[in-house]
Each structure stands twice: as structure tokens, then as C-alpha cells.
Motif scaffolding. Structure first.
Motif, short mmCIF file in Angstrom:
data_model
loop_
_atom_site.label_atom_id
_atom_site.label_comp_id
_atom_site.label_asym_id
_atom_site.label_seq_id
_atom_site.Cartn_x
_atom_site.Cartn_y
_atom_site.Cartn_z
N ALA A 594 44.07 45.29 29.97
CA ALA A 594 43.16 46.01 29.06
C ALA A 594 43.04 47.48 29.42
O ALA A 594 42.78 48.32 28.54
N ASP A 595 43.24 47.86 30.71
CA ASP A 595 43.16 49.27 31.10
C ASP A 595 44.52 49.97 31.03
O ASP A 595 44.65 51.12 31.48
N SER A 596 45.52 49.27 30.49
CA SER A 596 46.87 49.83 30.26
C SER A 596 47.55 50.31 31.54
O SER A 596 48.40 51.20 31.51
N THR A 597 47.22 49.69 32.69
CA THR A 597 47.84 50.10 33.96
C THR A 597 48.88 49.10 34.45
O THR A 597 49.79 49.48 35.19
N LEU A 598 48.75 47.82 34.05
CA LEU A 598 49.68 46.79 34.51
C LEU A 598 50.34 46.10 33.34
O LEU A 598 49.73 45.92 32.28
N ILE A 599 51.59 45.71 33.54
CA ILE A 599 52.29 44.86 32.58
C ILE A 599 52.90 43.70 33.36
O ILE A 599 53.55 43.91 34.39
N ALA A 600 52.63 42.46 32.89
CA ALA A 600 53.17 41.26 33.53
C ALA A 600 54.22 40.66 32.61
O ALA A 600 53.99 40.52 31.40
N THR A 601 55.37 40.32 33.15
CA THR A 601 56.47 39.76 32.36
C THR A 601 56.86 38.40 32.92
O THR A 601 56.94 38.20 34.13
N GLY A 602 57.10 37.45 32.02
CA GLY A 602 57.54 36.11 32.40
C GLY A 602 58.91 35.83 31.83
O GLY A 602 59.17 36.11 30.66
N SER A 603 59.80 35.28 32.65
CA SER A 603 61.20 35.18 32.27
C SER A 603 61.71 33.75 32.36
O SER A 603 61.07 32.88 32.97
N ALA A 604 62.88 33.53 31.77
CA ALA A 604 63.56 32.24 31.90
C ALA A 604 64.10 32.02 33.30
O ALA A 604 64.52 30.91 33.62
N ASP A 605 64.08 33.05 34.15
CA ASP A 605 64.52 32.87 35.54
C ASP A 605 63.40 32.32 36.42
O ASP A 605 63.51 32.33 37.64
N ARG A 606 62.28 31.91 35.79
CA ARG A 606 61.14 31.25 36.44
C ARG A 606 60.23 32.23 37.19
O ARG A 606 59.30 31.81 37.87
N ASN A 607 60.51 33.51 37.10
CA ASN A 607 59.72 34.49 37.83
C ASN A 607 58.76 35.23 36.92
O ASN A 607 59.02 35.42 35.73
N ILE A 608 57.65 35.65 37.51
CA ILE A 608 56.72 36.59 36.88
C ILE A 608 56.77 37.88 37.69
O ILE A 608 56.65 37.84 38.93
N LYS A 609 56.97 38.99 37.02
CA LYS A 609 56.96 40.29 37.70
C LYS A 609 55.80 41.12 37.18
O LYS A 609 55.52 41.14 35.97
N TRP A 611 54.36 44.93 36.93
CA TRP A 611 54.87 46.30 36.96
C TRP A 611 53.72 47.28 36.72
O TRP A 611 52.74 46.96 36.07
N GLY A 612 53.89 48.48 37.24
CA GLY A 612 52.96 49.56 36.93
C GLY A 612 53.40 50.27 35.67
O GLY A 612 54.59 50.56 35.48
N MET A 613 52.46 50.57 34.78
CA MET A 613 52.80 51.24 33.52
C MET A 613 53.02 52.74 33.72
O MET A 613 53.54 53.42 32.83
N ASP A 614 52.63 53.27 34.90
CA ASP A 614 52.77 54.71 35.11
C ASP A 614 54.20 55.10 35.47
O ASP A 614 54.77 56.04 34.90
N PHE A 615 54.82 54.36 36.41
CA PHE A 615 56.18 54.70 36.84
C PHE A 615 57.20 53.60 36.56
O PHE A 615 58.39 53.78 36.81
N GLY A 616 56.73 52.43 36.09
CA GLY A 616 57.66 51.33 35.83
C GLY A 616 58.15 50.67 37.09
O GLY A 616 59.22 50.03 37.08
N ASP A 617 57.43 50.80 38.22
CA ASP A 617 57.84 50.19 39.46
C ASP A 617 57.32 48.75 39.52
O ASP A 617 56.24 48.44 39.02
N CYS A 618 58.12 47.88 40.12
CA CYS A 618 57.75 46.47 40.23
C CYS A 618 56.82 46.29 41.42
O CYS A 618 57.21 46.46 42.57
N HIS A 619 55.55 45.98 41.15
CA HIS A 619 54.58 45.78 42.23
C HIS A 619 54.85 44.48 42.98
O HIS A 619 54.72 44.41 44.20
N LYS A 620 55.21 43.43 42.23
CA LYS A 620 55.41 42.13 42.88
C LYS A 620 56.26 41.24 41.98
O LYS A 620 56.12 41.26 40.76
N SER A 621 57.14 40.47 42.61
CA SER A 621 57.90 39.44 41.89
C SER A 621 57.48 38.09 42.45
O SER A 621 57.55 37.86 43.66
#
Length: 749
Positions: A594-609, A611-621
Motif C-alpha cells: 500500500a505504501d508503494s515501496t515493496l513488490i512481491a512476486t510469486g512464480s512457477a519456480d515455487r519461489n516468492i521474491k 523487491w524494492g520499488m525504488d531500485f528494483g533490488d531483490c530483498h529476499k528470495s
């Protein structure tokens, strides 16, 4: 060390949409002294008792985590026994709906249950190939009967003998003496798996059904004690029989001989076969859409049929100029014994609206036969037929179908006031009242892939598999407009932050922006204004769009593509901003906080990543699920989010600490979608088990260490073999290795 962060536990708040499970049988039960009106069916972990006169739920017998796989009503009509996918058997009291007995002895799914005629013994068969006989009075196990080499398919007690008959996938039918606990006879005449059996006409006949087009009928009889063999003859016959089949006991008084066959008209193997309580009428069905019925007649009726048959035969022979002596000889030879065609009458078949999965039948005093069928499209049907009236046709008395979707629910969404839930499946869109979990509206559509409420909660947008975007007036239950938004699947819909429009993404490699507008309805006489969509802009991409999300601040739009990347663009100019790459397989779902700072993605590779919306860096996989992640949504105004996957699980995560907060009791089979209510109090998920599950935030505090310890104990139980079944996941096959090509093929179909 004190608690550094406290979470509140989400608990189950109800299941809806399911009318009857596909992997459980249906049983007539007696409530309020009325027979033929109520049926009990499995509904995942619960048992639902439907009132077929009113078309409503009469009772719900609550379960816990394991799925109901078999149901049996007791002869005293006060109890119902249920077998579960974890191997347990529970006996419920129908009046109080409480569990009065729990029997634990099987290592895998219970496949069949049967009471003896007095209700003192309960026999259960399982996929673990064992048969266990339970004493329902002492609430203890009497014996475990082992000898089959395949899953047990059906059991039957004999009425006048202490004998249990079992059928199995190993092609054998075994007779068990319950006094000595041994198998005294094995029928080896079947070439394929024996799927069903029934004892008919007061222990006189045994009917078995397997993979071919006939029902085999076996004559059960008592050995004549007056004509005992001398010891030498007895020993010789015993040795001879032992060579033929080492499980047969020639000294046992019960004998079994092949009497004939009943030819079925249905296609495929016998899926299920059941008889009424009196053993007069037997029904069976294959893989087509009909139930075939046969009636075993009384001795008097059978003799009447035999006399008519002999009269026809004599008339036919007379026409062929047979002399009188031959006619008398024919009469003498054929009146010695009744034939099977004299004793069994074929009743008219019941034509169903869909393939049956199970059925039950009950025969009334006036010859009225009632048949309740559980169909493969999540429907219950009740038919009646007058068995005593010639040339009568079955008629459908009741069909329970509007209380649930007829196919898997692929999309769910919450209304803005948290009171309504909309669900979309392969054939319809349904509106549910969240507090009562009752279906309010059903709108027939084509295959739905995505749904969302329009601001105001009066309308719903649904994206179809053929690319159309339909506008539904949910209050009236009508489709207002069908817009050809995309040329391929419309995978994703999301609202714009200003609530004045929406964004759609589809398989035609485009993202389209739409604006809400009111237009005059030319069809109506009142010329009232109705909702419509105006296409404003199109963003063209290089691959299929699987998911779109717009950030809450209205600046960015994130697009998940089939090439396993997520592209982020500026909303106003469509200028490229960031590319999130790191998933090995396509991203199927995502959400922005809701604060537009994080984006969480779920994939067919069974992982959730994360990411930071500011630089697009992966915080955690995070390796989140045992199969593809199919749904992700943040809780409003927090960094907590929920995910669901094809492993059936629903999980809550903390996006700041990357901890898994809790794993909720999920679905049997794949979970397809989830939605979090705007106030964060409720979560709803849908899955392949046809259940829509609702979860509610409680006041119970949750300690992460305790949850992790409990989960570790469950994993240890599985690893050490103490527990062989994953609770709530019957027959769940974990995936083999996936490839980018296989995932692309799934989404390009």
C-alpha cells in the motif's frame, strides 16, 4: 527473551461452494423419522446433510483437517460413520452432531465402510490393503484382516452368518470367517480389478462388478451336513482343492458358485454399485451418464415369471411342430430350478445430467425407489421410480446445483465493504454473502480467469479465457456488456488507484487502460444510464502478460511476462523504469504494498521474491511452496502478505523480516487464487477441491517459535514414518522438474 513482534492468528471461518466431494460416496440417512429425504455427503473435511425436499443444508458434521473419503449410516439410524484420508474412522451422533467414537488403525485413505445388520460391528477398508473390524459397543478393534495385495474397494457383511466379504483391486474377492479371523474362500474368476460387490436377497446371491461389461452373480448356499464325506474322501477333496487355491477351506459350511451374469448397457468399468437395505434392488454405473437398476424378485414373483417364460417357450416349440412328449420333457426339465433371468428383473435406467461419482438408493413400502446421485459437476440429484409398476419412467424430484460452481473456481475477489465475495469458474460468476456464506446471485458466463468489483460494489468485471471483458450488474444478475478487450486469455484485471478505471493484461501481449463511464442503455425503455468501459491507452509488450498491478501512488505499473521477468513502467508516459529478473520460471502472480515501496512476486519456480520499488533490488528470495505460486496479496496498510500455491497451502508472510507467520489449512489439490479483504480482517481462497475457504483474523496472539516447532514436529513424523499421509492432501503428487518450455506450453494453450 521477550516477544519482539506479535502477530494475530488467522483461523478458519467457514467453507462454501462445495455441494458434495468427488472422492466420497453419498448415503441416505434418517432424520426426524423421515426416510428418503435426507442424504449425507462428504464436503472436504466436513459431512453435509442435505434436505432434498427443501434443497437446503439440514446439518453439518464438522471435521478437522483430513478429507472425508467414505460414509456409512448405522442400522439404528442414529449414527453415521465417516472414514478420512488420514486413515481414521469417526462415528457421529446425528442428533447432537458430536463425535462419539474415534478408531485409528489404517495408514492411508479409508475407501469403504459398512455396518453389520445389528450395528455392533463396523468394518473399514483402506488403500493400505487392510480390512479392520471394529466393535462399536466396546469402541475397540476386533481384528485386522490382511491378505489382499491391492486397495480395498468394497465390503459387505452377511446377514445370517458371521462372514465378511471384501473386494479389492488385486482382482480377488475374499470371504472372512469373523469367528476364526481367517479367509476360507477366495473368488479368482475376475480378470480385472473388482470395484464393487453387494450381497442380495437375504444372503442368497453375491453380485460383483469389475472392469468389463457384466455383473457376475454368485449363488451362496449352505453345505448339507447330512451328507458328510468319510475321512478319506474328505482328505482327498481337501488336497485337491488346496492345489487349486490354497486359501479355500472345504470344511466351511458356506459355499459359493457362479450363477450367471447380468449384462450392463453402460460404458467403461463399474465405478460404484450399491443395493438397498433389504437387498432387493441393486444399482450400478460406469463412466457414462446413467445408473442401471436390477431388482431381485421374491420366490412367488420369480415363479410367475418362470411360468410365463415356459408358456412362451412351449408356444414357440408348438409352432416349430414339436411333438407332445418333447413339450412335456421340456416342461419337466425347466421347472426343476429357477434360472437367474426369472429371479432378476431389469428396471429402467436413470439418465443423469452429468457423470455420476456415487449414488445411494432406498426402497419404500409401496415399491417407490429413490436414488440420490452425486455428480462430477458438484451437483446432487434425487430420482424416484415405481419399481412395482410396469413401463414406469424415472423422474427427477430435486436437483441441488445453484449452491456451488460446477467446475473449479479460478478467481475470487472481495467487495470494498468486506461483506460480499465474487467467484468465477469455468461456467459462471457467483456472488456470496460473506457472513452467511450463502450464494446470492449466479450469472452464467464462459470460462472466467479473473474477477474484480467495480467501486460502488454494484458491478463486477470478469476476464474470460477467450479475451473478453464482461461487465456484470451483480444486483440484477445480468451481463450488461461484453467487450472484446483482448484476442487471447485475459489473465489479470486491477483497479487504477483513482478508482476511475481499470487495467487489463492478456495473452495477446498487451496491457490496456480502461475508464469507467455511464452510457444511456438503448435497449431499455427508460433510457437509464448503465456502466460501460472506454478504452484509453494500450501498452504493447514482447511476450504474454500474466499479471498486472498498478502502485497505490499511481506512478508505476508492473507487468509480469511469460519470459520470467517483471517489467515496471511509468503510468503516465509508459517509459521503462525497472526490470525484475531472477525467477527461473514465469511469474504467475504479484502485488505491490500500500505504501508503494515493496513488490512481491510469486512464480512457477515455487519461489516468492520481495523487491524494492525504488531500485528494483531483490530483498529476499523465499522457497515458499512445493509447487507453483498462484496467488499473492498484501494486507492493506501493512507489509504482511498472503500466498497460495498448487501444493494447496495458504501461507502468511512478513515482508519486512521475511518470516513465514503461519501456514493455514489449505486445499486438497491445487489452490488457484486468493483475496484479502480491504480491512485485512478476512482472507478467501479457492482451489481444485471446489471449496472456497474463508479465514478470519482472531484475537489469539501467535508466537513464531511455537509455530515453527509445531511444523518441525510434523516434518519429523513424516520423515520417521510415524505419519505416512500429509493431512488434508489426499493423493497429492508433488511436481517433477519443470522447465521454461513446459510452463510456456501451459499458458499458451
Amino acid at each position: 527473551m521477550g516477544l519482539t513482534k506479535q502477530y494475530l492468528r488467522y483461523i478458519s471461518a467457514g467453507n462454501f461452494n462445495i455441494i458434495a466431494s468427488q472422492n466420497c460416496n453419498v448415503v441416505f440417512i434418517t432424520l426426524e423419522g423421515q426416510e428418503g429425504r435426507f442424504v449425507a455427503v462428504g464436503a472436504c473435511e466436513h459431512i453435509v446433510i442435505w434436505d432434498l425436499r427443501l434443497g437446503e443444508k439440514a446439518q453439518v458434521l464438522p471435521g478437522e483437517k483430513a478429507v472425508v473419503t467414505a460414509i456409512c449410516a448405522s442400522p439404528n439410524k442414529r449414527h453415521v460413520a465417516a472414514g478420512y484420508s488420514d486413515g481414521n474412522v469417526q462415528v457421529y451422533d446425528l442428533k447432537s452432531t458430536e463425535v462419539i467414537s474415534i478408531f485409528s488403525g489404517h495408514r492411508s485413505d479409508v475407501t469403504t465402510l459398512v455396518y453389520d445388520s445389528y450395528g455392533h460391528k463396523l468394518a473399514s477398508g483402506s488403500k493400505d490393503t487392510d480390512v479392520i473390524v471394529w466393535d462399536t459397543v466396546a469402541e475397540a478393534g476386533l481384528c485386522r484382516l490382511g491378505g489382499h495385495r491391492g486397495a480395498i474397494t468394497q465390503l459387505a457383511f452377511m446377514t445370517h452368518h458371521s462372514v465378511l466379504i471384501s473386494a479389492s483391486k488385486d482382482t480377488f474377492v475374499k470371504f472372512w470367517d469373523l469367528d476364526t479371523h481367517h479367509c476360507f474362500k477366495t473368488l479368482v474368476g475376475h480378470q480385472t480389478e473388482v470395484w464393487a460387490l453387494s450381497v442380495m436377497k437375504e444372503d442368497q446371491y453375491l453380485v460383483t462388478g469389475c472392469g468389463d461389461a457384466e455383473l457376475r452373480v454368485w449363488k451362496l448356499s449352505q453345505r448339507d451336513h447330512d451328507s458328510e464325506q468319510n475321512p478319506v474322501e474328505h482328505l482327498a477333496s481337501s488336497l485337491e482343492l488346496t492345489i487349486l487355491d490354497d486359501t479355500d477351506d472345504p470344511t466351511h459350511p458356506l459355499q459359493c458358485h457362479k450363477a450367471g451374469s447380468l449384462l450392463r448397457g453402460g460404458r467403461g468399468r463399474v465405478v460404484s454399485m450399491f443395493s438397498d437395505a433389504s437387498g432387493q434392488v441393486i444399482g450400478c454405473h460406469g463412466t457414462d451418464m446413467q445408473i442401471e437398476l436390477f431388482q431381485f424378485l421374491s420366490e412367488d414373483d420369480a415363479h410367475v415369471r418362470m411360468k410365463k417364460r415356459l408358456k412362451k417357450e412351449r408356444k414357440k416349440k408348438k409352432e416349430e411342430n414339436m411333438d407332445t412328449d418333447q413339450q412335456e420333457q421340456l416342461t419337466d426339465n425347466t421347472t426343476i430350478q429357477l434360472s437367474l433371468r426369472d429371479e432378476v428383473k431389469r428396471l429402467p435406467s436413470i439418465k443423469l445430467s452429468n457423470k455420476p461419482k456415487s449414488f445411494d438408493l432406498v426402497l419404500g413400502n409401496g415399491g417407490e425407489l429413490r436414488v440420490a446421485a452425486n455428480l462430477s459437476n458438484n451437483t446432487l440429484e434425487l430420482y424416484t421410480i415405481q419399481s412395482s409398476v410396469k413401463d414406469t419412467e424415472p423422474s427427477c424430484l430435486r436437483s441441488i446445483m445453484n449452491q456451488g460452481h460446477h467446475s473449479e473456481v479460478r478467481a475470487v475477489s472481495f467487495s470494498s465493504d468486506n461483506l460480499a465475495i465474487v467467484s468465477g469458474s469455468g461456467e459462471s460468476v457467483k456472488l456470496w454473502n460473506r457472513p452467511s456464506q450463502i450464494c446470492l446471485r449466479t450469472v452464467t458466463t464462459e470460462y472466467v480467469l479473473s474477477t474484480i468489483f467495480v467501486p460502488g460494489d454494484r458491478h463486477v468485471l470478469a476476464g474470460l479465457k477467450n479475451g473478453k471483458l464482461i461487465i456484470i450488474d451483480i444486483a440484477a444478475g445480468d451481463i450488461l456488456e461484453e467487450i472484446p478487450a483482448h484476442t487471447n486469455e485475459l489473465w489479470s484485471i486491477c483497479l487504477q488507484p483513482d478508482m476511475r478505471g481499470c487495467v487489463t493484461g492478456g495473452g495477446d501481449k498487451t496491457v490496456k487502460f480502461w475508464q469507467f463511464e455511464l452510457v444511456v442503455d438503448e435497449k431499455s425503455e427508460s433510457k437509464a444510464k448503465v456502466l460501460s468501459l472506454l478504452h484509453t491507452r494500450t501498452l504493447k509488450l514482447e511476450d504474454t502478460v500474466l499479471c498486472v498491478r498498478v502502485s497505490a501512488n499511481g506512478k508505476f505499473i508492473a507487468v509480469a511476462l511469460l519470459d520470467s521477468t517483471v517489467k515496471i513502467f511509468f503510468v503516465d508516459t509508459f517509459k521503462f523504469y525497472l526490470s525484475l529478473y531472477g525467477h527461473k520460471l514465469p511469474v504467475l502472480c504479484m502485488d505491490i504494498s500500500a505504501d508503494s515501496t515493496l513488490i512481491a512476486t510469486g512464480s512457477a519456480d515455487r519461489n516468492i521474491k520481495i523487491w524494492g520499488m525504488d531500485f528494483g533490488d531483490c530483498h529476499k528470495s523465499i522457497f515458499a511452496h512445493d509447487d507453483s505460486v498462484t496467488g499473492i496479496q498484501f494486507v492493506a496498510k501493512t507489509h504482511y502478505f498472503f500466498s497460495c500455491g498448487k501444493d494447496g497451502k495458504v501461507k502468511e508472510w512478513d515482508g519486512d523480516t521475511y518470516d513465514k507467520i503461519i501456514t493455514l489449512h489449505g486445499h486438497a489439490g491445487e489452490a488457484w487464487s486468493l483475496a484479502v479483504s480491504p480491512n485485512g480482517q478476512f482472507v478467501v481462497s479457492s482451489g481444485a477441491d471446489r471449496v472456497i475457504r474463508l479465514y478470519e483474523k482472531s484475537d489469539q496472539p501467535l508466537v513464531l517459535e511455537d509455530e515453527q516447532e509445531e511444523e518441525r514436529e510434523q516434518q519429523e513424523a513424516l520423515a520417521t514414518g510415524e505419519q505416512t499421509v500429509i493431512p488434508g492432501q489426499p493423493g497429492l503428487n508433488l511436481p517433477s522438474k519443470k522447465t521454461v518450455g513446459s510452463e510456456k506450453a501451459v499458458h499458451m494453450m
